[in-house]
Design an enzyme around this catalytic site. Structure first.
Site, PDB file in Angstrom:
ATOM      1  N   TRP A 124       0.835  -1.206   0.000  1.00 43.74           N
ATOM      2  CA  TRP A 124       0.000   0.000   0.000  1.00 43.74           C
ATOM      3  C   TRP A 124       0.867   1.253   0.000  1.00 43.74           C
ATOM      4  O   TRP A 124       0.662   2.163  -0.800  1.00 43.74           O
ATOM      5  CB  TRP A 124      -0.918  -0.017   1.218  1.00 43.74           C
ATOM      6  CG  TRP A 124      -1.785   1.199   1.346  1.00 43.74           C
ATOM      7  CD1 TRP A 124      -2.996   1.416   0.736  1.00 43.74           C
ATOM      8  CD2 TRP A 124      -1.518   2.368   2.126  1.00 43.74           C
ATOM      9  NE1 TRP A 124      -3.487   2.650   1.100  1.00 43.74           N
ATOM     10  CE2 TRP A 124      -2.608   3.251   1.951  1.00 43.74           C
ATOM     11  CE3 TRP A 124      -0.469   2.751   2.967  1.00 43.74           C
ATOM     12  CZ2 TRP A 124      -2.668   4.493   2.580  1.00 43.74           C
ATOM     13  CZ3 TRP A 124      -0.524   3.990   3.590  1.00 43.74           C
ATOM     14  CH2 TRP A 124      -1.618   4.841   3.402  1.00 43.74           C
ATOM     15  N   GLY A 141      -5.602  -2.144  -1.901  1.00 40.59           N
ATOM     16  CA  GLY A 141      -5.747  -2.473  -0.498  1.00 40.59           C
ATOM     17  C   GLY A 141      -6.242  -1.323   0.353  1.00 40.59           C
ATOM     18  O   GLY A 141      -6.468  -1.490   1.551  1.00 40.59           O
ATOM     19  N   ASP A 142      -6.462  -0.165  -0.242  1.00 47.10           N
ATOM     20  CA  ASP A 142      -6.918   1.001   0.503  1.00 47.10           C
ATOM     21  C   ASP A 142      -8.407   0.881   0.827  1.00 47.10           C
ATOM     22  O   ASP A 142      -9.234   0.589  -0.047  1.00 47.10           O
ATOM     23  CB  ASP A 142      -6.667   2.265  -0.319  1.00 47.10           C
ATOM     24  CG  ASP A 142      -6.959   3.518   0.469  1.00 47.10           C
ATOM     25  OD1 ASP A 142      -6.035   4.037   1.107  1.00 47.10           O
ATOM     26  OD2 ASP A 142      -8.123   3.971   0.454  1.00 47.10           O
ATOM     27  N   LEU A 143      -8.743   1.120   2.088  1.00 47.74           N
ATOM     28  CA  LEU A 143     -10.119   0.942   2.541  1.00 47.74           C
ATOM     29  C   LEU A 143     -11.097   1.850   1.805  1.00 47.74           C
ATOM     30  O   LEU A 143     -12.166   1.404   1.355  1.00 47.74           O
ATOM     31  CB  LEU A 143     -10.193   1.205   4.049  1.00 47.74           C
ATOM     32  CG  LEU A 143     -11.570   1.069   4.699  1.00 47.74           C
ATOM     33  CD1 LEU A 143     -12.106  -0.343   4.552  1.00 47.74           C
ATOM     34  CD2 LEU A 143     -11.495   1.465   6.176  1.00 47.74           C
ATOM     35  N   GLY A 172      -7.979   5.734   5.544  1.00 43.98           N
ATOM     36  CA  GLY A 172      -7.742   5.157   4.243  1.00 43.98           C
ATOM     37  C   GLY A 172      -7.993   6.047   3.064  1.00 43.98           C
ATOM     38  O   GLY A 172      -8.054   5.561   1.935  1.00 43.98           O
TER      39      GLY A 172
END
Length: 214
Positions: free
Chosen positions: A136, A155-157, A210
């Site tokens: 990330w 993978g970032d929320l 995020g």
């Protein structure tokens, strides 16, 4: 460096032509503004600070860390800052070790941010070889500082949340599912990531974890 306004517009226009849902999202939120950061270790250090904390908290910690280190122009000096001083700035012991590891890689191991491999995956591999740099953080750096047009931090929320919202999914997609969902938008996935943060801020839950700390 980062993606310019023209590059963001070109990328999102191409993606909108393929996806009516994303085209509608652009109509709601408009085109995103560029998010351009300086190339070099300081930007990646800021990404480390921003891992798993809110944007507001990351900004506060970064200001204290900059003061504790006397800036970041002399990474040898950063190596000399005791871990307890880094922790007093708001870093966990683990993140303090990561800051030292990155400074050590630049000073002693020849990590040169101006000479990263041109291939995206090779560049990611070079960065994640440094202790504490995950995929990330590497992707965030390559997108915002190197301006690589097809980097997509799946993978970032917030990226996952907003992609699922825009596409009308019942649940937030996993990292693997997110990568599959955007595969067809290559080579403009970097523009899409910037747009998803933009849409999340305007339409979604602004201020949550995020969003991309850079």
């Amino acid at each position: 460096m980062g993606l310019t306004a023209a590059e963001l517009h070109t990328g999102m226009t191409a993606i909108a032509a393929k996806s009516p849902a994303i085209a509608a999202a652009i109509d709601r939120a408009g085109m995103p503004e560029p998010r351009i950061r300086e190339r070099g270790p300081e930007t990646l250090m800021r990404a480390i600070v921003g891992q798993q904390v809110s944007v507001k908290a990351a900004d506060s910690i970064w200001a204290k860390l900059s003061l504790a280190c006397g800036g970041f122009t002399d990474l040898s000096a950063v190596l000399d800052v005791p871990v307890d001083d880094l922790r007093a700035a708001g870093l966990s012991r683990q993140k303090a070790a990561y800051i030292h590891a990155l400074a050590h890689a630049c000073v002693h191991d020849g990590l040169d941010f101006a000479a990263l491999p041109a291939d995206d995956e090779e560049a990611i591999s070079r960065l994640i070889a440094v202790k504490g740099i995950g995929r990330w953080s590497a992707e965030i750096y390559l997108l915002f500082a190197d301006g690589r047009p097809d980097i997509f931090p799946a993978g970032d929320l917030a990226v996952q949340i907003e992609l699922g919202r825009i596409l009308g999914l019942d649940a937030r997609p996993s990292e693997a599912a997110t990568r599959k969902l955007v595969a067809e938008f290559a080579p403009y996935r970097g523009a899409l990531a910037v747009f998803l943060w933009h849409h999340y801020t305007l339409i979604g839950a602004a201020g949550a974890m995020g969003q991309g700390p850079l």
